[in-house]
Motif scaffolding. Structure first.
Motif, mmCIF file in Angstrom:
data_model
loop_
_atom_site.group_PDB
_atom_site.id
_atom_site.type_symbol
_atom_site.label_atom_id
_atom_site.label_comp_id
_atom_site.label_asym_id
_atom_site.label_seq_id
_atom_site.Cartn_x
_atom_site.Cartn_y
_atom_site.Cartn_z
ATOM 1 N N ILE A 250 81.674 17.511 -15.081
ATOM 2 C CA ILE A 250 82.458 18.050 -16.199
ATOM 3 C C ILE A 250 82.352 17.128 -17.405
ATOM 4 O O ILE A 250 82.100 17.580 -18.537
ATOM 5 N N GLY A 311 88.248 24.852 -13.408
ATOM 6 C CA GLY A 311 86.818 24.876 -13.685
ATOM 7 C C GLY A 311 86.201 26.246 -13.469
ATOM 8 O O GLY A 311 85.388 26.715 -14.274
ATOM 9 N N LEU A 314 86.772 28.757 -16.267
ATOM 10 C CA LEU A 314 86.029 28.528 -17.499
ATOM 11 C C LEU A 314 84.656 29.181 -17.505
ATOM 12 O O LEU A 314 83.961 29.151 -18.527
ATOM 13 N N VAL A 315 84.244 29.768 -16.381
ATOM 14 C CA VAL A 315 82.984 30.516 -16.364
ATOM 15 C C VAL A 315 83.030 31.629 -17.405
ATOM 16 O O VAL A 315 82.004 32.001 -17.992
ATOM 17 N N THR A 418 81.171 24.367 -15.359
ATOM 18 C CA THR A 418 82.253 25.178 -14.787
ATOM 19 C C THR A 418 82.081 25.434 -13.286
ATOM 20 O O THR A 418 82.770 24.846 -12.460
#
Length: 470
Positions: A250, A311, A314-315, A418
């Motif tokens: 990240i 995470g 956030l795709v 992500t």
């Protein structure tokens, strides 16, 4: 361990010890955040080669950290076994960090080779600071709750260090004109932050009890064998290494994500960091309460799943408003704070478990392996992200500004930031299990601590000094 180490520690010791996180936070954040983009977008190094350059020097710590642990175990001085390394190792780390971004050879292959050598030397100095630093809590106190409080202080300062180094370092770089000159000034700024943390930790722990550094095994091989027989430690370490790789992936993607997905390369990285670290500072006391109520292991699993969920969400970033993206990044920060607190708070418990089992305290060996694994995981993150960029056709630049990228390369930027880290953070929790016995889910004495419910631990082991309950 002396009796003084069993008493409650004063707040000045908590605060002093936690200042070392300025050094660990800065070194753990800035290379992972800026070194890969520095190589690909300023020095013109191809993404695949850049991935190796950021991976191999830190992978070296897998070998050197256990050696440093053994050396610090055997050190005897009027300052104790660990504190001399906080000063000497920390100052060496500061100087060498500044050298990474000095760029005496300009751009090109020679510049990339110089960065690799300077980064290797810096990683070695970091080992001599971090291993003794992480070993100290197991010797400062034997109290279960006190260790959690120490880690809460430490992670709070760590979050502040990540905020300052991760958010301000890009601003310093850009204010100095970007490119090579900007990175040089950024290196000086971070080096000063590291030196402040090292000196602060050294001076701040001068009144702390030194504890007892027990007799070690006669050889490094024997010490590693002892650590290998500590099943709770093995499972916790493996989980933390893989999760560290996810977190580092990240961090490595922040600059690329801000430029290619948010289309905001100037202020995007700073805003992302504020959103990531700001909530961590706020929720730290809440995670401490979760640990007191549910136990460290349950807290670790919950925090890891929150981190992974953020995470994964956030795709959808290309289709989301910027404000929603920043809120999801804040969710990442909430999970990250708890994941760090509980994993680090369980490490001294694993060391105590081994002390009960063997009658010897070898904190340096365990923390040497721990920091080696953590450093390797943090190195894997940028390496993995660089590999994703190479596979999806990311184009490097020597201008200090990212080149125009294809849709495939932009997809690699997105998934590397992500989906991939979400999997790396969530899957290792399968190594852990939550106890069904309520008595074990809550904090217990050192002879029956959370580490005993890590998968692979025997139901009960007599050690000659009592029985450790799973």
């Amino acid at each position: 361990m002396g009796s003084a180490a069993s008493a409650g520690l004063p707040r000045r010791v908590h605060a002093g010890y936690s200042l070392g996180s300025l050094a660990t936070g800065a070194f753990g954040t800035v290379p992972g955040l800026l070194l890969l983009p520095y190589l690909t977008d300023t020095l013109g190094v191809a993404a695949g080669a850049a991935a190796l350059l950021v991976l191999l020097p830190k992978a070296w710590d897998v070998l050197v950290n256990p050696v440093v642990g053994r050396i610090s175990d055997r050190t005897r001085s009027r300052w104790g076994a660990r504190r001399p390394y906080l000063l000497v190792g920390g100052l060496a780390l500061a100087v060498l960090f500044g050298a990474i971004f000095a760029a005496p050879f300009g751009a090109g292959p020679a510049a990339g080779a110089y960065v690799a050598i300077a980064f290797l030397a810096t990683a070695t100095a970091f080992a001599f600071f971090q291993v003794p630093y992480v070993a100290m809590p197991a010797e400062l106190t034997s109290d279960y709750a006190e260790r959690t409080r120490m880690m809460t202080w430490r992670i709070a300062v760590l979050a502040l260090a990540i905020l300052v180094s991760g958010a301000v370092a890009p601003l310093v770089r850009d204010a100095a004109g970007g490119g090579v000159p900007g990175h040089r000034w950024m290196g000086v700024f971070v080096a000063a932050l590291i030196a402040l943390g090292a000196v602060g930790a050294f001076l701040g722990t001068r009144s702390a009890p030194q504890g007892t550094v027990g007799e070690s095994e006669p050889s490094l091989r024997a010490q590693l064998a002892v650590a290998g027989r500590n099943r709770p430690f093995r499972a916790l370490l493996l989980c933390f290494v893989v999760q560290s790789a996810g977190v580092a992936t990240i961090l490595a993607g922040v600059q690329y994500f801000a430029g290619q997905i948010l289309r905001d390369p100037a202020t995007g990285p700073t805003v992302l960091f504020v959103c990531f670290v700001g909530p961590a500072l706020v929720v730290m006391p809440l995670w401490s309460r979760v640990g007191a109520r549910l136990g460290k292991l349950a807290g670790l699993v919950v925090a890891s799943l929150i981190l992974a969920a953020g995470g994964l969400s956030l795709v959808a970033a290309p289709a989301l408003p910027a404000v929603v993206i920043y809120l999801l990044v804040a969710l990442l920060g909430v999970g990250y704070a708890g994941q760090q607190v509980f994993a680090l708070a369980m490490l001294p418990d694993c060391i105590e478990y081994d002390t009960v089992r063997t009658g010897r305290r070898q904190a340096g060996v365990f923390t040497g392996l721990w920091t080696a694994g953590e450093t390797f995981g943090l190195a894997l993150g940028p390496g993995i992200y660089g590999l994703v960029l190479a596979l999806t056709g990311y184009v490097s630049s020597s201008t200090g500004t990212a080149a125009t990228q294809s849709d495939t390369a932009r997809l690699g930027v997105l998934l590397g930031f992500t989906l991939l880290p979400a999997l790396l953070i969530a899957l290792p929790t399968l190594l852990l299990r939550i106890p069904t016995n309520p008595r074990l889910a809550a904090p217990t004495p050192a002879s029956a601590v959370d580490h005993a419910v890590v998968v692979g631990t025997k139901a009960a082991e007599p050690h000659g000094k009592g029985t450790t309950i799973p």
